[in-house]
Design an enzyme around this catalytic site. Sequence first.
Site, short mmCIF file in Angstrom:
data_model
loop_
_atom_site.label_atom_id
_atom_site.label_comp_id
_atom_site.label_asym_id
_atom_site.label_seq_id
_atom_site.Cartn_x
_atom_site.Cartn_y
_atom_site.Cartn_z
N ARG A 1 37.02 37.53 31.59
CA ARG A 1 36.09 37.45 32.71
C ARG A 1 34.74 38.10 32.41
NH1 ARG A 1 38.50 35.94 37.39
NH2 ARG A 1 40.78 35.94 37.43
N HIS B 1 51.09 41.64 36.21
CA HIS B 1 50.94 40.22 35.88
C HIS B 1 51.90 39.77 34.79
CE1 HIS B 1 46.57 40.52 37.58
NE2 HIS B 1 47.48 40.46 38.52
#
Length: 247
Positions: free
Chosen positions: A34, A120
């Site tokens: 990101r 995650h």
Amino acid sequence: MGAVTPPGWLTGARRVTVLTGAGISTDSGIPDYRGPDGLWTRDPDAEKLVTLSYYVADPDIRRRAWLMRRDTAPDARPNAGHAALVDLERQGRLRALLTQNVDGLHQAAGSSPDLVVELHGTVHAVECLACGDRTTMAEALARVAAGEPDPACRVCGGILKSATVSFGQTLDPAVVEAAVEAATDCDVFLAVGTSLTVHPAAGLTDLAQQSGARVVVVNAEPTPYDHLADLVVREPIGTSLPRLLAP
């Protein structure tokens, strides 16, 4: 800007809950997807590789995803940021280590698996989306190398995917519960190398602050939570974290 000196409330904190994101692993050669130069920033189409709906529907996406897994920093090693969190645990001050990362580098550095909460999932395992059978990533990648571009589950023939939480996939409720407990039961909540834009992980910062914890943000770029943080550090993680967490 000079080096930030850790305040007394940080050096004296006895129950520190840490949330880590991609930024702590960049020094290990794992890209921050990101970031300003990240893969998803440069090629938004690449995000489809980790989006469940695309992955399930498109065999070509799955083939590309397996190649991405094969090529993603297979020899990554923990760095000074990971080591600083191991030291924090050895000091007896780590309440929990919550991580958005799936690279397993915290455990490789020596952090106790019992204290690491992988929000995650992990890239080191593979799960069948149909029957839930779980095998190692190494075994699946060996099948790819042997000529299976999209290996299927050997138990039921279903679609295999890394044991990570893709976009459009829900987090394990037990994992979320453990993270919430840690965020609401600490003196200091330390967010390291995370953009604090992905929920529910980012929302743990709110829970910690509302429960009376001081909030520290260590990240190269501004985050949506800087305004409520008691301390914001922009220095490189590998040099700032050891100093901030010294007893």
